[in-house]
Scaffold this motif. Structure first.
Motif, PDB file in Angstrom:
ATOM      1  N   LEU A   1      15.007   4.460   7.648  1.00 22.94           N
ATOM      2  CA  LEU A   1      16.370   4.060   7.290  1.00 22.94           C
ATOM      3  C   LEU A   1      16.386   2.861   6.354  1.00 22.94           C
ATOM      4  CD1 LEU A   1      18.357   4.496  10.625  1.00 22.94           C
ATOM      5  CD2 LEU A   1      18.254   6.030   8.646  1.00 22.94           C
ATOM      6  N   GLU A   2      15.513   1.899   6.599  1.00 23.63           N
ATOM      7  CA  GLU A   2      15.442   0.724   5.732  1.00 23.63           C
ATOM      8  C   GLU A   2      15.009   1.124   4.318  1.00 23.63           C
ATOM      9  OE1 GLU A   2      13.247  -3.657   5.571  1.00 23.63           O
ATOM     10  OE2 GLU A   2      13.030  -2.412   7.351  1.00 23.63           O
ATOM     11  N   GLY A   3      14.035   2.026   4.226  1.00 30.22           N
ATOM     12  CA  GLY A   3      13.600   2.508   2.921  1.00 30.22           C
ATOM     13  C   GLY A   3      14.695   3.281   2.201  1.00 30.22           C
ATOM     14  N   LEU A   4      15.439   4.090   2.947  1.00 24.16           N
ATOM     15  CA  LEU A   4      16.526   4.864   2.338  1.00 24.16           C
ATOM     16  C   LEU A   4      17.678   3.976   1.891  1.00 24.16           C
ATOM     17  CD1 LEU A   4      16.606   8.044   4.581  1.00 24.16           C
ATOM     18  CD2 LEU A   4      15.904   7.869   2.183  1.00 24.16           C
ATOM     19  N   GLU A   5      17.852   2.864   2.567  1.00 22.92           N
ATOM     20  CA  GLU A   5      18.897   1.930   2.147  1.00 22.92           C
ATOM     21  C   GLU A   5      18.600   1.415   0.740  1.00 22.92           C
ATOM     22  OE1 GLU A   5      21.317  -1.948   3.801  1.00 22.92           O
ATOM     23  OE2 GLU A   5      19.887  -0.938   5.105  1.00 22.92           O
ATOM     24  N   GLY A   6      17.328   1.186   0.442  1.00 18.81           N
ATOM     25  CA  GLY A   6      16.949   0.787  -0.908  1.00 18.81           C
ATOM     26  C   GLY A   6      17.167   1.906  -1.911  1.00 18.81           C
ATOM     27  N   ILE A   7      16.834   3.123  -1.524  1.00 19.12           N
ATOM     28  CA  ILE A   7      17.016   4.283  -2.403  1.00 19.12           C
ATOM     29  C   ILE A   7      18.483   4.475  -2.756  1.00 19.12           C
ATOM     30  CG2 ILE A   7      16.922   6.825  -2.447  1.00 19.12           C
ATOM     31  CD1 ILE A   7      14.200   5.541  -2.888  1.00 19.12           C
ATOM     32  N   THR A   8      19.342   4.340  -1.753  1.00 21.60           N
ATOM     33  CA  THR A   8      20.771   4.634  -1.952  1.00 21.60           C
ATOM     34  C   THR A   8      21.599   3.389  -2.240  1.00 21.60           C
ATOM     35  OG1 THR A   8      21.199   4.499   0.435  1.00 21.60           O
ATOM     36  CG2 THR A   8      20.646   6.679  -0.474  1.00 21.60           C
ATOM     37  N   ARG A   9      20.920   2.248  -2.473  1.00 23.00           N
ATOM     38  CA  ARG A   9      21.594   0.984  -2.795  1.00 23.00           C
ATOM     39  C   ARG A   9      22.626   0.593  -1.743  1.00 23.00           C
ATOM     40  NH1 ARG A   9      22.835   1.918  -9.177  1.00 23.00           N
ATOM     41  NH2 ARG A   9      20.707   2.346  -9.780  1.00 23.00           N
ATOM     42  N   GLY A  10      22.281   0.829  -0.489  1.00 25.64           N
ATOM     43  CA  GLY A  10      23.146   0.421   0.613  1.00 25.64           C
ATOM     44  C   GLY A  10      24.269   1.385   0.937  1.00 25.64           C
TER      45      GLY A  10
ATOM     46  N   ILE B   1       0.841  -1.198   0.000  1.00 24.01           N
ATOM     47  CA  ILE B   1       0.000   0.000   0.000  1.00 24.01           C
ATOM     48  C   ILE B   1       0.879   1.251   0.000  1.00 24.01           C
ATOM     49  CG2 ILE B   1      -1.694   1.343   1.315  1.00 24.01           C
ATOM     50  CD1 ILE B   1      -2.778  -1.428   2.341  1.00 24.01           C
ATOM     51  N   ALA B   2       1.892   1.273   0.861  1.00 24.96           N
ATOM     52  CA  ALA B   2       2.787   2.439   0.926  1.00 24.96           C
ATOM     53  C   ALA B   2       3.504   2.655  -0.401  1.00 24.96           C
ATOM     54  CB  ALA B   2       3.793   2.267   2.060  1.00 24.96           C
ATOM     55  N   THR B   3       3.979   1.580  -1.001  1.00 22.53           N
ATOM     56  CA  THR B   3       4.694   1.692  -2.274  1.00 22.53           C
ATOM     57  C   THR B   3       3.774   2.209  -3.379  1.00 22.53           C
ATOM     58  OG1 THR B   3       6.172  -0.097  -1.602  1.00 22.53           O
ATOM     59  CG2 THR B   3       6.133   0.451  -3.937  1.00 22.53           C
ATOM     60  N   LEU B   4       2.565   1.679  -3.430  1.00 26.93           N
ATOM     61  CA  LEU B   4       1.600   2.169  -4.427  1.00 26.93           C
ATOM     62  C   LEU B   4       1.312   3.654  -4.233  1.00 26.93           C
ATOM     63  CD1 LEU B   4      -0.975  -0.763  -4.629  1.00 26.93           C
ATOM     64  CD2 LEU B   4       0.358   0.174  -6.531  1.00 26.93           C
ATOM     65  N   LEU B   5       1.083   4.070  -2.996  1.00 31.65           N
ATOM     66  CA  LEU B   5       0.789   5.479  -2.731  1.00 31.65           C
ATOM     67  C   LEU B   5       1.943   6.375  -3.148  1.00 31.65           C
ATOM     68  CD1 LEU B   5      -0.975   5.367   0.755  1.00 31.65           C
ATOM     69  CD2 LEU B   5      -2.007   5.884  -1.465  1.00 31.65           C
ATOM     70  N   ALA B   6       3.166   5.936  -2.891  1.00 34.35           N
ATOM     71  CA  ALA B   6       4.329   6.743  -3.258  1.00 34.35           C
ATOM     72  C   ALA B   6       4.503   6.832  -4.768  1.00 34.35           C
ATOM     73  CB  ALA B   6       5.594   6.162  -2.616  1.00 34.35           C
TER      74      ALA B   6
ATOM     75  N   GLY C   1      20.469  10.794  -8.491  1.00 33.85           N
ATOM     76  CA  GLY C   1      21.518  10.938  -9.497  1.00 33.85           C
ATOM     77  C   GLY C   1      22.390  12.141  -9.239  1.00 33.85           C
ATOM     78  N   ALA C   2      23.235  12.414 -10.201  1.00 32.58           N
ATOM     79  CA  ALA C   2      24.113  13.574 -10.121  1.00 32.58           C
ATOM     80  C   ALA C   2      23.257  14.836  -9.998  1.00 32.58           C
ATOM     81  CB  ALA C   2      24.988  13.647 -11.368  1.00 32.58           C
ATOM     82  N   PRO C   3      23.770  15.839  -9.286  1.00 32.07           N
ATOM     83  CA  PRO C   3      22.968  17.063  -9.116  1.00 32.07           C
ATOM     84  C   PRO C   3      22.938  17.929 -10.372  1.00 32.07           C
ATOM     85  CG  PRO C   3      25.065  17.263  -7.976  1.00 32.07           C
ATOM     86  CD  PRO C   3      25.015  15.868  -8.529  1.00 32.07           C
ATOM     87  N   ILE C   4      22.628  17.279 -11.491  1.00 32.38           N
ATOM     88  CA  ILE C   4      22.492  17.965 -12.769  1.00 32.38           C
ATOM     89  C   ILE C   4      21.163  17.513 -13.367  1.00 32.38           C
ATOM     90  CG2 ILE C   4      23.457  18.284 -15.074  1.00 32.38           C
ATOM     91  CD1 ILE C   4      26.201  17.429 -13.800  1.00 32.38           C
ATOM     92  N   LYS C   5      20.277  18.445 -13.623  1.00 32.13           N
ATOM     93  CA  LYS C   5      18.945  18.122 -14.132  1.00 32.13           C
ATOM     94  C   LYS C   5      19.039  17.233 -15.371  1.00 32.13           C
ATOM     95  CE  LYS C   5      14.454  18.896 -14.041  1.00 32.13           C
ATOM     96  NZ  LYS C   5      13.675  18.083 -13.163  1.00 32.13           N
ATOM     97  N   GLY C   6      18.293  16.134 -15.333  1.00 33.08           N
ATOM     98  CA  GLY C   6      18.260  15.211 -16.454  1.00 33.08           C
ATOM     99  C   GLY C   6      19.212  14.032 -16.345  1.00 33.08           C
ATOM    100  N   LEU C   7      20.087  14.034 -15.345  1.00 34.57           N
ATOM    101  CA  LEU C   7      21.042  12.930 -15.189  1.00 34.57           C
ATOM    102  C   LEU C   7      20.657  11.971 -14.073  1.00 34.57           C
ATOM    103  CD1 LEU C   7      24.502  14.669 -15.748  1.00 34.57           C
ATOM    104  CD2 LEU C   7      23.040  13.485 -17.390  1.00 34.57           C
ATOM    105  N   GLU C   8      19.427  12.095 -13.571  1.00 34.27           N
ATOM    106  CA  GLU C   8      18.973  11.207 -12.504  1.00 34.27           C
ATOM    107  C   GLU C   8      18.222  10.015 -13.093  1.00 34.27           C
ATOM    108  OE1 GLU C   8      16.298  14.172 -13.693  1.00 34.27           O
ATOM    109  OE2 GLU C   8      17.855  14.724 -12.279  1.00 34.27           O
ATOM    110  N   HIS C   9      18.017   8.997 -12.271  1.00 30.81           N
ATOM    111  CA  HIS C   9      17.242   7.833 -12.698  1.00 30.81           C
ATOM    112  C   HIS C   9      16.253   7.466 -11.599  1.00 30.81           C
ATOM    113  CE1 HIS C   9      19.512   5.167 -10.008  1.00 30.81           C
ATOM    114  NE2 HIS C   9      20.579   5.821 -10.396  1.00 30.81           N
ATOM    115  N   GLU C  10      15.282   6.635 -11.934  1.00 32.28           N
ATOM    116  CA  GLU C  10      14.264   6.225 -10.974  1.00 32.28           C
ATOM    117  C   GLU C  10      14.875   5.386  -9.856  1.00 32.28           C
ATOM    118  OE1 GLU C  10      10.034   5.327 -12.792  1.00 32.28           O
ATOM    119  OE2 GLU C  10      11.654   4.347 -13.936  1.00 32.28           O
ATOM    120  N   THR C  11      14.227   5.464  -8.712  1.00 30.98           N
ATOM    121  CA  THR C  11      14.630   4.664  -7.569  1.00 30.98           C
ATOM    122  C   THR C  11      13.409   4.409  -6.690  1.00 30.98           C
ATOM    123  OG1 THR C  11      16.238   4.481  -5.759  1.00 30.98           O
ATOM    124  CG2 THR C  11      15.290   6.662  -6.144  1.00 30.98           C
ATOM    125  N   VAL C  12      13.463   3.329  -5.923  1.00 28.26           N
ATOM    126  CA  VAL C  12      12.370   2.988  -5.010  1.00 28.26           C
ATOM    127  C   VAL C  12      12.962   2.318  -3.780  1.00 28.26           C
ATOM    128  CG1 VAL C  12      11.878   0.742  -6.068  1.00 28.26           C
ATOM    129  CG2 VAL C  12      10.071   1.948  -4.856  1.00 28.26           C
TER     130      VAL C  12
END
Length: 145
Positions: A77-86, A10-15, A127-138
Protein backbone atom coordinates in the motif's frame (compact mmCIF):
# COMPACT_ATOMS: atom_id res chain seq x y z
CA UNK A 1 20.98 1.18 14.86
CA UNK A 2 23.15 1.70 11.81
CA UNK A 3 21.85 0.23 8.58
CA UNK A 4 23.85 -2.52 6.92
CA UNK A 5 21.49 -3.16 3.96
CA UNK A 6 19.36 -0.77 1.99
CA UNK A 7 16.49 -3.12 1.13
CA UNK A 8 14.42 -0.29 -0.34
CA UNK A 9 17.25 0.71 -2.66
CA UNK A 10 17.76 -2.91 -3.69
CA UNK A 11 14.04 -3.37 -4.39
CA UNK A 12 13.87 -0.15 -6.40
CA UNK A 13 16.91 -1.10 -8.47
CA UNK A 14 15.49 -4.55 -9.19
CA UNK A 15 12.17 -3.08 -10.29
CA UNK A 16 13.84 -0.52 -12.55
CA UNK A 17 16.71 -2.44 -14.14
CA UNK A 18 16.35 -4.39 -17.36
CA UNK A 19 17.62 -7.98 -17.34
CA UNK A 20 20.86 -7.13 -19.15
CA UNK A 21 21.61 -4.32 -16.67
CA UNK A 22 21.44 -6.51 -13.57
CA UNK A 23 24.69 -8.42 -13.77
CA UNK A 24 26.73 -5.69 -12.12
CA UNK A 25 24.30 -5.55 -9.18
CA UNK A 26 24.22 -9.26 -8.28
CA UNK A 27 26.43 -8.74 -5.22
CA UNK A 28 23.63 -6.69 -3.62
CA UNK A 29 21.47 -9.81 -3.43
CA UNK A 30 23.78 -11.89 -1.22
CA UNK A 31 22.12 -11.18 2.13
CA UNK A 32 18.49 -10.78 1.06
CA UNK A 33 15.61 -12.77 -0.32
CA UNK A 34 13.71 -11.34 -3.27
CA UNK A 35 11.07 -11.94 -5.88
CA UNK A 36 9.96 -9.98 -8.91
CA UNK A 37 7.03 -9.74 -11.26
CA UNK A 38 4.93 -7.64 -13.61
CA UNK A 39 1.34 -6.44 -13.51
CA UNK A 40 -0.80 -4.24 -15.69
CA UNK A 41 -4.32 -3.29 -14.72
CA UNK A 42 -6.96 -0.65 -14.14
CA UNK A 43 -7.92 -2.50 -10.93
CA UNK A 44 -5.96 -1.72 -7.74
CA UNK A 45 -6.95 -5.07 -6.20
CA UNK A 46 -5.37 -6.91 -9.13
CA UNK A 47 -2.10 -5.08 -8.55
CA UNK A 48 -2.14 -5.95 -4.84
CA UNK A 49 -3.06 -9.57 -5.59
CA UNK A 50 -0.31 -9.96 -8.20
CA UNK A 51 2.35 -8.90 -5.71
CA UNK A 52 0.92 -10.98 -2.87
CA UNK A 53 0.62 -14.08 -5.08
CA UNK A 54 4.19 -13.75 -6.39
CA UNK A 55 5.59 -13.31 -2.88
CA UNK A 56 3.70 -16.29 -1.47
CA UNK A 57 4.60 -18.54 -4.42
CA UNK A 58 8.26 -17.64 -4.07
CA UNK A 59 8.23 -18.50 -0.35
CA UNK A 60 9.34 -14.99 0.60
CA UNK A 61 6.71 -14.92 3.35
CA UNK A 62 5.00 -17.73 5.21
CA UNK A 63 1.35 -17.82 4.15
CA UNK A 64 -0.02 -18.82 7.55
CA UNK A 65 1.89 -16.21 9.57
CA UNK A 66 -0.30 -13.12 9.93
CA UNK A 67 2.46 -10.65 10.80
CA UNK A 68 4.30 -11.48 7.57
CA UNK A 69 1.21 -11.05 5.38
CA UNK A 70 0.32 -7.87 7.29
CA UNK A 71 3.80 -6.38 6.79
CA UNK A 72 3.68 -7.20 3.08
CA UNK A 73 0.24 -5.63 2.70
CA UNK A 74 1.33 -2.35 4.30
CA UNK A 75 4.51 -2.21 2.22
CA UNK A 76 2.44 -2.77 -0.95
CA UNK A 77 0.00 0.00 0.00
CA UNK A 78 2.82 2.42 0.80
CA UNK A 79 4.44 1.69 -2.56
CA UNK A 80 1.14 2.14 -4.39
CA UNK A 81 0.61 5.46 -2.68
CA UNK A 82 3.75 6.67 -4.43
CA UNK A 83 2.58 5.25 -7.76
CA UNK A 84 -0.82 6.92 -7.52
CA UNK A 85 0.46 10.16 -5.92
CA UNK A 86 -1.68 9.63 -2.84
CA UNK A 87 -4.91 9.07 -4.79
CA UNK A 88 -5.57 5.39 -4.13
CA UNK A 89 -7.44 4.75 -7.34
CA UNK A 90 -6.60 3.81 -10.88
CA UNK A 91 -9.55 2.51 -12.90
CA UNK A 92 -12.03 4.67 -11.01
CA UNK A 93 -10.05 7.70 -12.23
CA UNK A 94 -9.69 6.38 -15.79
CA UNK A 95 -6.03 5.53 -15.43
CA UNK A 96 -4.14 2.32 -15.91
CA UNK A 97 -0.77 1.04 -14.73
CA UNK A 98 1.88 -1.16 -16.28
CA UNK A 99 4.33 -2.02 -13.52
CA UNK A 100 7.32 -4.15 -12.70
CA UNK A 101 7.68 -4.90 -9.02
CA UNK A 102 10.35 -6.27 -6.73
CA UNK A 103 9.99 -7.42 -3.15
CA UNK A 104 13.07 -7.71 -0.92
CA UNK A 105 13.23 -9.23 2.55
CA UNK A 106 16.21 -8.86 4.83
CA UNK A 107 17.72 -7.54 8.04
CA UNK A 108 18.66 -3.95 7.22
CA UNK A 109 20.11 -3.07 10.64
CA UNK A 110 23.38 -4.13 12.23
CA UNK A 111 21.51 -4.92 15.48
CA UNK A 112 19.79 -8.25 14.77
CA UNK A 113 17.21 -7.35 17.42
CA UNK A 114 15.65 -5.01 14.84
CA UNK A 115 14.57 -8.12 12.94
CA UNK A 116 13.54 -8.58 9.36
CA UNK A 117 11.96 -5.97 7.13
CA UNK A 118 10.27 -6.11 3.74
CA UNK A 119 10.47 -3.61 0.88
CA UNK A 120 8.12 -3.43 -2.11
CA UNK A 121 9.11 -1.31 -5.11
CA UNK A 122 7.11 -0.53 -8.23
CA UNK A 123 8.35 0.99 -11.47
CA UNK A 124 6.50 1.47 -14.71
CA UNK A 125 3.85 3.63 -16.26
CA UNK A 126 0.57 5.21 -15.25
CA UNK A 127 -1.84 7.22 -17.32
CA UNK A 128 -4.99 7.33 -19.36
CA UNK A 129 -5.99 3.93 -20.75
CA UNK A 130 -4.80 4.98 -24.19
CA UNK A 131 -1.50 3.57 -25.46
CA UNK A 132 1.17 6.25 -25.52
CA UNK A 133 -0.48 8.63 -23.05
CA UNK A 134 1.12 7.17 -19.93
CA UNK A 135 4.17 8.44 -18.05
CA UNK A 136 6.79 6.89 -15.78
CA UNK A 137 6.08 6.33 -12.13
CA UNK A 138 7.86 4.79 -9.14
CA UNK A 139 6.79 3.83 -5.62
CA UNK A 140 8.43 2.26 -2.58
CA UNK A 141 7.07 0.83 0.63
CA UNK A 142 9.13 -0.54 3.53
CA UNK A 143 7.72 -2.22 6.63
CA UNK A 144 9.02 -4.29 9.54
CA UNK A 145 7.93 -7.90 9.76
Amino acid sequence: MTQKLRIGKIATLLAMLEEQERASYSSLLQDVQCCEGKVGSMDMQKVISAVETAVKRSGLIQDGIYRETHALYHAILEGLEGITRGQWAIGEMMRTVGLRFAVVRGEPYVDSGEGEWIAVAFYGTIGAPIKGLEHETVGLGVNHI
